[in-house]
Write a protein that holds these residues in place. Structure first.
Motif, PDB file in Angstrom:
ATOM      1  N   THR A 299      28.898  33.033  21.164  1.00  0.00           N
ATOM      2  CA  THR A 299      28.832  32.052  22.250  1.00  0.00           C
ATOM      3  C   THR A 299      30.234  31.596  22.642  1.00  0.00           C
ATOM      4  O   THR A 299      30.556  31.505  23.838  1.00  0.00           O
ATOM      5  N   LEU A 300      31.075  31.322  21.654  1.00  0.00           N
ATOM      6  CA  LEU A 300      32.449  30.913  21.961  1.00  0.00           C
ATOM      7  C   LEU A 300      33.200  32.026  22.676  1.00  0.00           C
ATOM      8  O   LEU A 300      33.983  31.767  23.605  1.00  0.00           O
ATOM      9  N   GLY A 301      32.961  33.277  22.276  1.00  0.00           N
ATOM     10  CA  GLY A 301      33.593  34.413  22.964  1.00  0.00           C
ATOM     11  C   GLY A 301      33.159  34.485  24.415  1.00  0.00           C
ATOM     12  O   GLY A 301      33.996  34.697  25.315  1.00  0.00           O
ATOM     13  N   LEU A 302      31.864  34.300  24.660  1.00  0.00           N
ATOM     14  CA  LEU A 302      31.368  34.300  26.043  1.00  0.00           C
ATOM     15  C   LEU A 302      31.974  33.155  26.839  1.00  0.00           C
ATOM     16  O   LEU A 302      32.378  33.333  28.002  1.00  0.00           O
ATOM     17  N   LEU A 303      32.048  31.985  26.226  1.00  0.00           N
ATOM     18  CA  LEU A 303      32.638  30.837  26.925  1.00  0.00           C
ATOM     19  C   LEU A 303      34.113  31.087  27.243  1.00  0.00           C
ATOM     20  O   LEU A 303      34.588  30.729  28.331  1.00  0.00           O
ATOM     21  N   ARG A 304      34.841  31.729  26.315  1.00  0.00           N
ATOM     22  CA  ARG A 304      36.250  32.060  26.585  1.00  0.00           C
ATOM     23  C   ARG A 304      36.355  33.027  27.762  1.00  0.00           C
ATOM     24  O   ARG A 304      37.190  32.840  28.652  1.00  0.00           O
ATOM     25  N   GLU A 305      35.484  34.048  27.752  1.00  0.00           N
ATOM     26  CA  GLU A 305      35.506  35.022  28.846  1.00  0.00           C
ATOM     27  C   GLU A 305      35.170  34.352  30.169  1.00  0.00           C
ATOM     28  O   GLU A 305      35.823  34.618  31.190  1.00  0.00           O
ATOM     29  N   GLN A 306      34.154  33.490  30.169  1.00  0.00           N
ATOM     30  CA  GLN A 306      33.780  32.800  31.400  1.00  0.00           C
ATOM     31  C   GLN A 306      34.908  31.876  31.872  1.00  0.00           C
ATOM     32  O   GLN A 306      35.194  31.794  33.070  1.00  0.00           O
ATOM     33  N   THR A 307      35.545  31.196  30.924  1.00  0.00           N
ATOM     34  CA  THR A 307      36.668  30.322  31.283  1.00  0.00           C
ATOM     35  C   THR A 307      37.797  31.137  31.890  1.00  0.00           C
ATOM     36  O   THR A 307      38.379  30.742  32.914  1.00  0.00           O
ATOM     37  N   ASP A 308      38.108  32.285  31.293  1.00  0.00           N
ATOM     38  CA  ASP A 308      39.153  33.155  31.847  1.00  0.00           C
ATOM     39  C   ASP A 308      38.768  33.634  33.241  1.00  0.00           C
ATOM     40  O   ASP A 308      39.609  33.662  34.155  1.00  0.00           O
ATOM     41  N   MET A 309      37.505  34.014  33.433  1.00  0.00           N
ATOM     42  CA  MET A 309      37.062  34.464  34.764  1.00  0.00           C
ATOM     43  C   MET A 309      37.199  33.335  35.781  1.00  0.00           C
ATOM     44  O   MET A 309      37.684  33.552  36.888  1.00  0.00           O
ATOM     45  N   LEU A 310      36.770  32.143  35.390  1.00  0.00           N
ATOM     46  CA  LEU A 310      36.888  31.010  36.321  1.00  0.00           C
ATOM     47  C   LEU A 310      38.354  30.716  36.631  1.00  0.00           C
ATOM     48  O   LEU A 310      38.713  30.449  37.791  1.00  0.00           O
ATOM     49  N   ARG A 311      39.209  30.788  35.651  1.00  0.00           N
ATOM     50  CA  ARG A 311      40.635  30.554  35.869  1.00  0.00           C
ATOM     51  C   ARG A 311      41.192  31.593  36.854  1.00  0.00           C
ATOM     52  O   ARG A 311      41.931  31.261  37.781  1.00  0.00           O
ATOM     53  N   ARG A 312      40.799  32.874  36.645  1.00  0.00           N
ATOM     54  CA  ARG A 312      41.270  33.925  37.559  1.00  0.00           C
ATOM     55  C   ARG A 312      40.718  33.722  38.968  1.00  0.00           C
ATOM     56  O   ARG A 312      41.425  33.943  39.948  1.00  0.00           O
ATOM     57  N   LEU A 313      39.450  33.284  39.051  1.00  0.00           N
ATOM     58  CA  LEU A 313      38.870  33.032  40.376  1.00  0.00           C
ATOM     59  C   LEU A 313      39.603  31.892  41.083  1.00  0.00           C
ATOM     60  O   LEU A 313      39.874  31.958  42.292  1.00  0.00           O
ATOM     61  N   VAL A 314      39.934  30.845  40.341  1.00  0.00           N
ATOM     62  CA  VAL A 314      40.677  29.731  40.935  1.00  0.00           C
ATOM     63  C   VAL A 314      42.053  30.210  41.392  1.00  0.00           C
ATOM     64  O   VAL A 314      42.516  29.872  42.486  1.00  0.00           O
ATOM     65  N   GLU A 315      42.727  31.015  40.562  1.00  0.00           N
ATOM     66  CA  GLU A 315      44.039  31.542  40.941  1.00  0.00           C
ATOM     67  C   GLU A 315      43.925  32.414  42.193  1.00  0.00           C
ATOM     68  O   GLU A 315      44.750  32.324  43.108  1.00  0.00           O
ATOM     69  N   LEU A 316      42.876  33.243  42.233  1.00  0.00           N
ATOM     70  CA  LEU A 316      42.662  34.099  43.399  1.00  0.00           C
ATOM     71  C   LEU A 316      42.408  33.243  44.630  1.00  0.00           C
ATOM     72  O   LEU A 316      42.974  33.496  45.708  1.00  0.00           O
ATOM     73  N   GLN A 317      41.599  32.212  44.494  1.00  0.00           N
ATOM     74  CA  GLN A 317      41.323  31.332  45.623  1.00  0.00           C
ATOM     75  C   GLN A 317      42.607  30.646  46.090  1.00  0.00           C
ATOM     76  O   GLN A 317      42.860  30.528  47.288  1.00  0.00           O
ATOM     77  N   GLU A 318      43.431  30.184  45.148  1.00  0.00           N
ATOM     78  CA  GLU A 318      44.689  29.543  45.516  1.00  0.00           C
ATOM     79  C   GLU A 318      45.575  30.523  46.281  1.00  0.00           C
ATOM     80  O   GLU A 318      46.183  30.174  47.296  1.00  0.00           O
ATOM     81  N   ARG A 319      45.657  31.766  45.809  1.00  0.00           N
ATOM     82  CA  ARG A 319      46.488  32.767  46.506  1.00  0.00           C
ATOM     83  C   ARG A 319      45.952  33.046  47.898  1.00  0.00           C
ATOM     84  O   ARG A 319      46.711  33.166  48.854  1.00  0.00           O
ATOM     85  N   LEU A 320      44.625  33.118  47.997  1.00  0.00           N
ATOM     86  CA  LEU A 320      44.026  33.372  49.307  1.00  0.00           C
ATOM     87  C   LEU A 320      44.301  32.210  50.252  1.00  0.00           C
ATOM     88  O   LEU A 320      44.601  32.408  51.434  1.00  0.00           O
ATOM     89  N   LEU A 321      44.197  30.999  49.734  1.00  0.00           N
ATOM     90  CA  LEU A 321      44.435  29.830  50.585  1.00  0.00           C
ATOM     91  C   LEU A 321      45.916  29.731  50.981  1.00  0.00           C
ATOM     92  O   LEU A 321      46.236  29.303  52.093  1.00  0.00           O
ATOM     93  N   GLU A 322      46.806  30.138  50.106  1.00  0.00           N
ATOM     94  CA  GLU A 322      48.230  30.098  50.436  1.00  0.00           C
ATOM     95  C   GLU A 322      48.589  31.141  51.486  1.00  0.00           C
ATOM     96  O   GLU A 322      49.441  30.916  52.332  1.00  0.00           O
TER      97      GLU A 322
END
Length: 176
Positions: A102-125
């Motif tokens: 479960t912790l591994g899945l949560l880490r993976e999901q957190t990393d995915m969300l972080r990458r999605l936020v970074e991607l969104q920030e780049r797209l908005l910039e």
């Protein structure tokens, strides 16, 4: 009469040699009787001793059987405890594996969300400013239609202080 009875008694008495042999036989018989009594007593003592030995042996056997049953109960209890401990350990290990997964899945999901936020920030910039389709010169929208950037502070998104067309729910869905 006394004289006659004494005379009769003295005549019925055996002569001294005979009396002596009777006394000797009586002594011998008394020794034999004493020996027989001793033998009988020792047989009786031996019988009591054997009875006591049997009683003690029976008691020891019963005590040994009770102890064996107690030991068997303790062994069964120990085996149950060992099985319960082994089962509990398996459960703990399984719980630990589930928690780790479960912790591994949560880490993976957190990393995915972080990458999605970074991607969104780049797209908005990198996006082009929105151009109004129709803006009459006196429209108040012409003032607020200047391009807007979503700011970040410390790597986190900040919400804009004013509304833009991208902020509407229907526009957000079409944006991605």
């Amino acid at each position: 009469m006394e004289g006659t009875s004494a005379a009769a008694n003295s005549s019925s008495l055996p002569p001294p040699s005979r009396r002596l042999s009777q006394i000797r036989r009586r002594k011998k018989r008394t020794r034999d009787e004493m020996f027989s009594e001793i033998m009988e007593s020792s047989r009786s003592d031996r019988a009591h001793l054997n009875e006591w030995k049997e009683t003690v042996s029976k008691y020891r056997k019963e005590a040994s059987e009770r102890e064996d049953r107690r030991d068997q109960r303790e062994d069964r209890r120990d085996q149950r405890e060992e099985r319960r401990d082994a089962r509990d350990e398996r459960w703990r290990q399984e719980d630990q594996r589930r928690q780790d997964a479960t912790l591994g899945l949560l880490r993976e999901q957190t990393d995915m969300l972080r990458r999605l936020v970074e991607l969104q920030e780049r797209l908005l910039e990198n996006r082009l400013p929105l151009q109004p389709l129709f803006h009459p010169p006196s429209s108040p929208c012409s003032v607020s239609s200047s391009p807007r950037r979503v700011g970040t502070r410390g790597g986190r998104l900040r919400t804009p202080s004013h509304s833009t067309p991208v902020d509407s729910p229907s526009k957000r869905l079409s944006f991605f």
